[in-house]
Design an enzyme around this catalytic site. Structure first.
Site, PDB file in Angstrom:
ATOM      1  N   HIS A  66      -0.780  11.158  -2.006  1.00 49.25           N
ATOM      2  CA  HIS A  66      -2.436  10.799  -1.364  1.00 49.25           C
ATOM      3  C   HIS A  66      -3.187  11.848  -1.208  1.00 49.25           C
ATOM      4  CE1 HIS A  66      -5.292   9.507   1.601  1.00 49.25           C
ATOM      5  NE2 HIS A  66      -5.355   8.182   0.680  1.00 49.25           N
ATOM      6  N   GLU A 101      -3.826   4.216  -8.616  1.00 43.44           N
ATOM      7  CA  GLU A 101      -5.134   4.853  -7.963  1.00 43.44           C
ATOM      8  C   GLU A 101      -5.083   6.423  -8.306  1.00 43.44           C
ATOM      9  OE1 GLU A 101      -6.155   4.682  -3.817  1.00 43.44           O
ATOM     10  OE2 GLU A 101      -7.988   6.150  -4.438  1.00 43.44           O
ATOM     11  N   LYS A 129      -6.448   9.956  -8.015  1.00 41.85           N
ATOM     12  CA  LYS A 129      -7.235  10.967  -7.069  1.00 41.85           C
ATOM     13  C   LYS A 129      -7.460  12.141  -7.972  1.00 41.85           C
ATOM     14  CE  LYS A 129      -6.224   8.433  -2.853  1.00 41.85           C
ATOM     15  NZ  LYS A 129      -7.202   8.043  -2.193  1.00 41.85           N
ATOM     16  N   HIS A 165       0.815  -1.295  -0.126  1.00 38.31           N
ATOM     17  CA  HIS A 165       0.075  -0.056  -0.295  1.00 38.31           C
ATOM     18  C   HIS A 165       0.763   1.294   0.076  1.00 38.31           C
ATOM     19  CE1 HIS A 165      -3.236   2.706   2.134  1.00 38.31           C
ATOM     20  NE2 HIS A 165      -3.446   2.415   1.062  1.00 38.31           N
ATOM     21  N   ARG A 166       0.893   2.112  -1.202  1.00 38.49           N
ATOM     22  CA  ARG A 166       1.480   3.373  -1.189  1.00 38.49           C
ATOM     23  C   ARG A 166       3.013   2.952  -0.987  1.00 38.49           C
ATOM     24  NH1 ARG A 166      -2.095   7.076   2.965  1.00 38.49           N
ATOM     25  NH2 ARG A 166      -4.019   6.032   2.615  1.00 38.49           N
ATOM     26  N   ASP A 168      -0.102  -2.004   4.107  1.00 40.92           N
ATOM     27  CA  ASP A 168       0.955  -1.344   4.691  1.00 40.92           C
ATOM     28  C   ASP A 168       2.329  -2.037   4.837  1.00 40.92           C
ATOM     29  OD1 ASP A 168      -0.571   1.264   4.436  1.00 40.92           O
ATOM     30  OD2 ASP A 168      -1.444   0.813   6.511  1.00 40.92           O
ATOM     31  N   ASP A 183      -1.067   6.272  -5.261  1.00 37.90           N
ATOM     32  CA  ASP A 183      -1.887   7.245  -5.775  1.00 37.90           C
ATOM     33  C   ASP A 183      -1.305   8.363  -6.598  1.00 37.90           C
ATOM     34  OD1 ASP A 183      -3.951   6.062  -3.680  1.00 37.90           O
ATOM     35  OD2 ASP A 183      -2.194   6.923  -2.221  1.00 37.90           O
ATOM     36  N   GLU A 227       0.614  -0.516  -4.819  1.00 35.46           N
ATOM     37  CA  GLU A 227      -0.511   0.150  -5.179  1.00 35.46           C
ATOM     38  C   GLU A 227       0.062   1.939  -4.786  1.00 35.46           C
ATOM     39  OE1 GLU A 227      -3.827   3.126  -3.578  1.00 35.46           O
ATOM     40  OE2 GLU A 227      -2.059   2.697  -2.610  1.00 35.46           O
TER      41      GLU A 227
HETATM   42  O1  G3P Z   1      -6.219   1.572  -3.566  1.00 33.53           O
HETATM   43  C1  G3P Z   1      -6.617   1.122  -2.214  1.00 33.53           C
HETATM   44  C2  G3P Z   1      -6.482   2.337  -1.404  1.00 33.53           C
HETATM   45  O2  G3P Z   1      -5.252   2.934  -1.344  1.00 33.53           O
HETATM   46  C3  G3P Z   1      -7.607   3.233  -1.331  1.00 33.53           C
HETATM   47  O3  G3P Z   1      -7.767   4.168  -0.209  1.00 33.53           O
HETATM   48  O4  G3P Z   1      -7.032   6.288   1.033  1.00 33.53           O
HETATM   49  O5  G3P Z   1      -5.332   4.650   0.967  1.00 33.53           O
HETATM   50  O6  G3P Z   1      -5.963   5.701  -1.191  1.00 33.53           O
HETATM   51  P1  G3P Z   1      -6.462   5.170   0.139  1.00 33.53           P
HETATM   52 MG    MG Z   2      -4.678   4.594  -2.553  1.00 31.44          MG
END
Ligand code: G3P
Ligand code: MG
Length: 250
Positions: free
Chosen positions: A59, A119, A121, A17-18, A242, A46, A44
């Site tokens: 993000h 992702e 945004k 994540h990120r 994470d 953003d 993943e």
């Molecule tokens: O892509 C999954 C997740 O990252 C979505 O929420 O706020 O962490 O970007 P967020």
């Molecule tokens: Mg995300």
């Protein structure tokens, strides 16, 4: 409703994540490197537009939480954002880490041999189509040929529509907090191959429904191994974490 017939892309079960946000400042090249060092194959991250129409990996709508700057990303130039420190807030060892331009992030993915869930945004919402178009252009120009096609995700329908119009060859996933009763109508309308939802809003029945109808299913943000095992039992195909190291098979 009909069952979708194009199969979802091959994405591993554990996705950072990120980058690997538990181990390094989120959405930085250091976070991608941390993920790769942990043995993660996909991350993943953003992406959003700056005030002058560039794409950056970031993000929040505002700069305060993860940099030493302030104000809205959408009202700040790329040059000003690139001067900020995006690592010190996480730990002294990361001081000097920068907010990556999207194209730099793609080059780093290639170097580290990492696949990606990208992702979108968008802020303000009127910029959703512009964001989708910019990502489509950048992917067509610069997505590394050595990597599997990325999966494009977003909570924002107009951004997904625009990226799909501009670069339909890249598969898309619809992000939701919770799977509402009309999830398939939305996914079909946007040509999505998968649903990504928040892990604590999923039930085994909903998971079965998504899978039976031929869609991919992934959950965020899953940081406990036990929870990931439960979700995998329900048929969830991938989790975004994470701490991907906690979930990778030992
Ligand atoms: O892509 C999954 C997740 O990252 C979505 O929420 O706020 O962490 O970007 P967020
Ligand atoms: Mg995300």
């Amino acid at each position: 409703m009909t069952k979708r017939d194009n199969s979802p892309p091959a994405v591993p079960r554990v996705i950072g994540h990120r980058g690997a946000a538990g181990h390094a400042p989120e959405n930085t090249l250091a976070s991608f490197a941390a993920a790769a060092a942990l043995g993660v194959r996909w991350v993943e991250f953003d992406v959003r537009l700056t005030g002058d129409g560039a794409l950056v990996v970031f993000h929040d709508e505002t700069l305060e939480r993860t940099t030493d700057g302030n104000g809205r990303v959408a009202e700040t130039t790329l040059a000003a954002i690139r001067r900020l420190d995006a690592g010190f807030w996480f730990g002294k060892a990361f001081a000097g880490e920068r907010v990556p331009a999207f194209e730099d992030a793609l080059a780093t993915l290639e170097r580290l041999d990492l696949g990606a869930v990208i992702e979108l945004k968008a802020d303000p919402p009127e910029r959703e189509p512009e964001t989708g178009r910019a990502v489509a252009r950048a992917l067509r120009n610069s997505w590394p040929a050595t990597l599997p096609a990325p999966l494009i995700s977003s909570f924002r329908a107009a951004a997904l529509r625009a990226v799909g119009d501009g670069a339909p060859e890249f598969p898309r996933a619809l992000l939701v907090i919770k799977l509402e009763s009309d999830w398939q109508r939305q996914a079909e309308a946007l040509g999505c191959v998968a649903m990504h939802c928040r892990e604590n809003e999923l039930t085994p029945e909903l998971a079965r429904q998504v899978l039976d109808r031929g869609y991919g299913l992934r959950c965020f943000t899953v940081n406990a191994r036990k929870r990931a095992e439960t979700l995998f039992k329900w048929g969830v195909e991938g989790v975004i974490s994470d701490y991907p190291d906690r979930l990778l098979a030992k």
